[in-house]
Design a protein around this motif. Structure first.
Motif, PDB file in Angstrom:
ATOM      1  N   PRO A 145      62.501  58.580  13.186  1.00 49.86           N
ATOM      2  CA  PRO A 145      63.379  58.168  13.933  1.00 49.86           C
ATOM      3  C   PRO A 145      64.705  59.032  14.031  1.00 49.86           C
ATOM      4  N   SER A 146      65.462  58.738  15.170  1.00 51.76           N
ATOM      5  CA  SER A 146      66.844  59.500  15.464  1.00 51.76           C
ATOM      6  C   SER A 146      67.724  58.526  15.079  1.00 51.76           C
ATOM      7  N   GLU A 147      68.676  58.815  15.030  1.00 52.88           N
ATOM      8  CA  GLU A 147      69.903  58.004  14.606  1.00 52.88           C
ATOM      9  C   GLU A 147      70.146  56.890  15.941  1.00 52.88           C
ATOM     10  N   ASN A 148      69.930  57.466  17.072  1.00 49.81           N
ATOM     11  CA  ASN A 148      70.338  56.642  18.194  1.00 49.81           C
ATOM     12  C   ASN A 148      69.016  56.610  19.203  1.00 49.81           C
ATOM     13  N   VAL A 149      68.812  55.554  19.806  1.00 50.75           N
ATOM     14  CA  VAL A 149      67.457  55.436  20.610  1.00 50.75           C
ATOM     15  C   VAL A 149      68.133  54.696  21.850  1.00 50.75           C
ATOM     16  N   PHE A 165      70.945  52.216  21.139  1.00 54.40           N
ATOM     17  CA  PHE A 165      70.816  51.267  19.980  1.00 54.40           C
ATOM     18  C   PHE A 165      70.590  52.166  18.904  1.00 54.40           C
ATOM     19  N   ASN A 166      70.851  51.621  17.645  1.00 55.52           N
ATOM     20  CA  ASN A 166      70.670  52.482  16.210  1.00 55.52           C
ATOM     21  C   ASN A 166      69.647  51.258  15.624  1.00 55.52           C
ATOM     22  N   THR A 167      68.490  51.745  15.695  1.00 60.67           N
ATOM     23  CA  THR A 167      67.067  50.867  15.525  1.00 60.67           C
ATOM     24  C   THR A 167      66.277  51.422  14.084  1.00 60.67           C
ATOM     25  N   GLY A 168      66.795  52.717  13.914  1.00 65.37           N
ATOM     26  CA  GLY A 168      65.959  53.183  12.818  1.00 65.37           C
ATOM     27  C   GLY A 168      64.611  53.506  13.380  1.00 65.37           C
ATOM     28  N   LEU A 169      63.590  53.050  12.456  1.00 62.41           N
ATOM     29  CA  LEU A 169      62.186  53.221  13.038  1.00 62.41           C
ATOM     30  C   LEU A 169      61.992  52.419  14.402  1.00 62.41           C
ATOM     31  N   SER A 170      61.120  53.152  15.227  1.00 64.05           N
ATOM     32  CA  SER A 170      60.966  52.361  16.580  1.00 64.05           C
ATOM     33  C   SER A 170      59.485  52.073  16.833  1.00 64.05           C
ATOM     34  N   ASP A 171      59.239  51.203  17.359  1.00 65.36           N
ATOM     35  CA  ASP A 171      57.711  50.656  17.709  1.00 65.36           C
ATOM     36  C   ASP A 171      57.801  50.732  19.251  1.00 65.36           C
ATOM     37  N   TYR A 172      56.489  51.240  19.556  1.00 69.15           N
ATOM     38  CA  TYR A 172      56.062  51.184  21.079  1.00 69.15           C
ATOM     39  C   TYR A 172      54.796  50.830  21.111  1.00 69.15           C
ATOM     40  N   PHE A 173      54.563  50.571  22.643  1.00 76.38           N
ATOM     41  CA  PHE A 173      52.985  50.393  23.021  1.00 76.38           C
ATOM     42  C   PHE A 173      52.149  51.786  23.377  1.00 76.38           C
ATOM     43  N   SER A 174      51.469  52.254  22.443  1.00 75.86           N
ATOM     44  CA  SER A 174      50.674  53.358  22.648  1.00 75.86           C
ATOM     45  C   SER A 174      49.694  53.322  23.574  1.00 75.86           C
ATOM     46  N   LYS A 175      48.955  52.207  23.598  1.00 74.31           N
ATOM     47  CA  LYS A 175      47.980  51.929  24.567  1.00 74.31           C
ATOM     48  C   LYS A 175      48.094  50.689  25.255  1.00 74.31           C
ATOM     49  N   ILE A 176      47.907  50.626  26.723  1.00 71.77           N
ATOM     50  CA  ILE A 176      47.943  49.721  27.412  1.00 71.77           C
ATOM     51  C   ILE A 176      46.908  49.764  28.653  1.00 71.77           C
ATOM     52  N   ASP A 177      46.401  48.239  28.979  1.00 76.38           N
ATOM     53  CA  ASP A 177      45.688  48.346  30.087  1.00 76.38           C
ATOM     54  C   ASP A 177      46.569  48.580  31.617  1.00 76.38           C
ATOM     55  N   THR A 178      46.275  49.572  31.908  1.00 77.95           N
ATOM     56  CA  THR A 178      47.333  50.154  33.046  1.00 77.95           C
ATOM     57  C   THR A 178      46.815  49.462  34.293  1.00 77.95           C
ATOM     58  N   LEU A 179      45.653  48.877  34.357  1.00 81.44           N
ATOM     59  CA  LEU A 179      45.174  48.320  35.806  1.00 81.44           C
ATOM     60  C   LEU A 179      46.148  46.763  35.847  1.00 81.44           C
ATOM     61  N   ASN A 180      46.099  46.464  34.602  1.00 79.49           N
ATOM     62  CA  ASN A 180      46.727  44.822  34.566  1.00 79.49           C
ATOM     63  C   ASN A 180      47.987  44.907  34.272  1.00 79.49           C
ATOM     64  N   THR A 181      48.530  45.735  33.194  1.00 82.79           N
ATOM     65  CA  THR A 181      49.965  45.586  32.572  1.00 82.79           C
ATOM     66  C   THR A 181      50.955  46.295  33.421  1.00 82.79           C
ATOM     67  N   LYS A 182      51.951  45.601  33.635  1.00 76.94           N
ATOM     68  CA  LYS A 182      53.190  46.079  33.970  1.00 76.94           C
ATOM     69  C   LYS A 182      54.505  46.470  33.169  1.00 76.94           C
ATOM     70  N   SER A 189      62.198  58.203  22.328  1.00 77.64           N
ATOM     71  CA  SER A 189      61.732  58.610  20.787  1.00 77.64           C
ATOM     72  C   SER A 189      62.749  59.678  20.163  1.00 77.64           C
ATOM     73  N   ALA A 190      62.514  60.001  18.969  1.00 80.79           N
ATOM     74  CA  ALA A 190      63.249  61.043  18.267  1.00 80.79           C
ATOM     75  C   ALA A 190      63.110  62.325  19.186  1.00 80.79           C
ATOM     76  N   LYS A 191      62.083  62.604  19.653  1.00 79.83           N
ATOM     77  CA  LYS A 191      61.412  63.962  20.240  1.00 79.83           C
ATOM     78  C   LYS A 191      61.841  63.825  21.903  1.00 79.83           C
ATOM     79  N   VAL A 215      66.105  43.965  17.796  1.00 71.20           N
ATOM     80  CA  VAL A 215      67.222  44.383  17.442  1.00 71.20           C
ATOM     81  C   VAL A 215      68.548  43.752  18.789  1.00 71.20           C
ATOM     82  N   ALA A 216      67.930  44.059  19.799  1.00 68.32           N
ATOM     83  CA  ALA A 216      68.775  43.639  21.084  1.00 68.32           C
ATOM     84  C   ALA A 216      69.568  42.291  21.089  1.00 68.32           C
ATOM     85  N   PHE A 217      68.751  41.318  20.379  1.00 68.56           N
ATOM     86  CA  PHE A 217      69.209  39.909  20.512  1.00 68.56           C
ATOM     87  C   PHE A 217      70.045  39.548  18.945  1.00 68.56           C
TER      88      PHE A 217
END
Length: 401
Positions: A145-149, A165-182, A189-191, A215-217
């Motif tokens: 994690p980076s200090e700011n995201v 945002f200062n969120t610490g560990l960040s979660d994200y979607f690493s795999k999605i169904d690109t044909l159906n998912t928008k 990310s930190a990098k 955390v946005a809410f």
């Protein structure tokens, strides 16, 4: 007032004064626990969102679900009439939580609700496994994690602005169904690698919206600069229909029902309570020894009945009135038989002997000898009176002892 009591009170007042002096001006530590509870005003609570929810969803009815589970609520809204098979309500089911607080059965019911032309918005860092499997999605955590995201919307027509945002560990979607998912939103990310954090997935006749930055809410971000705008941008996808907000956090289940809950939740009150108990304990220890005069030992009154009986017995014996003694022994014996065994003693015959034998369990021969001695005495057959007294007394003792 006792002198010692005054000393104890003075010590307690001094201790209270020292505690207040030490605590005075000390800043209250900030609780950064991510409770996501509508009752918490701490940084990661939803107190502000709860009070501003009608502003986020203008001209929409917001129904809060906090007592029932999503399954219990949605199932109660299902119309089971023939040829209907639909829900009585229409709109969007939303849930904002740090971790997964939805059970498997409730998640199935939410998907069933969506399949009937509704929407579901889940903003959390960990989603139910059954949901990820159903939508063919994989979630991953960035352990660098980076200090700011930086977070922004994918659709520039909604907003082109990036929010930090200062969120610490960040979660994200690493795999999605690109044909159906928008993809609806991204984060850095930190990098400085772009990651998907907000998606729209069609499910039968409805849509499921998944968001990995709850955390946005929270209170902290809604009150920080213009971060509330990001929350408005995310929620702008749900401007039609009613809102069904499941706002029961995991921490709500851990709240004690004890009447002392509020006292122990406030550090100052908790310290005062414990200090008061300590003072009472000290007072009890110093006053453990009771101060009272010596209680004199009063000897119990002697039972003179036995002595009186012995005196009367000796008087009769010394007077040589053996006949009187025999008569009284017979009277007392028969009275005891009537009282204890409820046997008629008017006739001392064979029937009396059998009844007394059955009820006392004494040897029938001993009972016959006693009856014979009593009858002989009553029939004025007197031999040696002193010898007769001994025999009758011995025979009575065999029966009633």
């Amino acid at each position: 007032m006792d002198k010692n009591v005054k000393i104890y009170i003075a010590i307690l007042v001094l201790i209270f004064g020292l505690v207040l002096l030490t605590d005075n001006g000390k800043p209250k530590p900030i609780d950064w626990t991510p409770t996501y509870s509508v009752n918490d005003k701490i940084p990661f609570g939803l107190y502000i969102f709860d009070h501003e929810v009608n502003g986020f969803f203008k001209n929409q009815k917001v129904e809060k679900i906090s007592v029932q589970t999503p399954y219990e609520y949605l199932d109660s809204q299902y119309d089971e009439r023939k040829n209907v098979e639909n829900y009585k309500i229409k709109g969007t089911f939303i849930n904002i939580s740090e971790a997964n607080n939805i059970d498997e059965q409730s998640m199935k019911e939410i998907l069933y609700f969506v399949s009937h032309g509704n929407k579901a918005f889940l903003s959390m860092r960990a989603f139910p496994k059954i949901l990820l499997d159903s939508l063919k999605i994989e979630l991953q955590t960035d352990f660098m994690p980076s200090e700011n995201v930086s977070i922004w919307m994918a659709n520039k027509n909604v907003s082109a602005k990036k929010y930090t945002f200062n969120t610490g560990l960040s979660d994200y979607f690493s795999k999605i169904d690109t044909l159906n998912t928008k993809v609806l939103g991204y984060q850095n990310s930190a990098k400085n690698k772009r990651q998907v954090n907000f998606i729209e997935v069609p499910y039968k006749n409805g849509y499921v919206y998944l968001h990995t930055q709850p955390v946005a809410f929270t209170n902290y971000n809604l009150l920080k600069k213009d971060h509330y705008q990001y929350a408005e941008n995310v929620l702008s996808y749900f401007t039609a229909g009613n809102i069904f907000w499941y706002n029961k956090s995991i921490n709500d289940k851990r709240i004690s029902n004890s009447p002392m809950r509020y006292i122990f939740s406030q550090p100052a009150l908790k310290s005062a309570w414990l200090l008061g108990l300590l003072g009472i304990l000290i007072f009890m220890i110093f006053n453990a020894k009771r101060k009272q005069r010596i209680v004199p030992i009063i000897k119990p009154l002697q039972n003179l009945t036995v002595d009186f009986t012995k005196t009367i017995g000796n008087l009769y014996y010394q007077e040589g009135d053996h006949t009187n003694i025999i008569d009284k022994k017979i009277i007392y014996f028969l009275e005891k038989i009537r009282t204890d065994y409820l046997i008629d003693t008017s006739k001392l015959d064979e029937e009396f002997i059998k009844k007394l034998h059955y009820k006392t369990g004494k040897d029938e021969k001993d009972i016959e000898d006693l009856v014979r001695l009593i009858n002989d005495h009553r029939n004025s057959y007197h031999g040696n009176l002193e010898e007769d007294l001994v025999k009758i007394n011995t025979a009575i003792e065999k029966i009633i002892h």
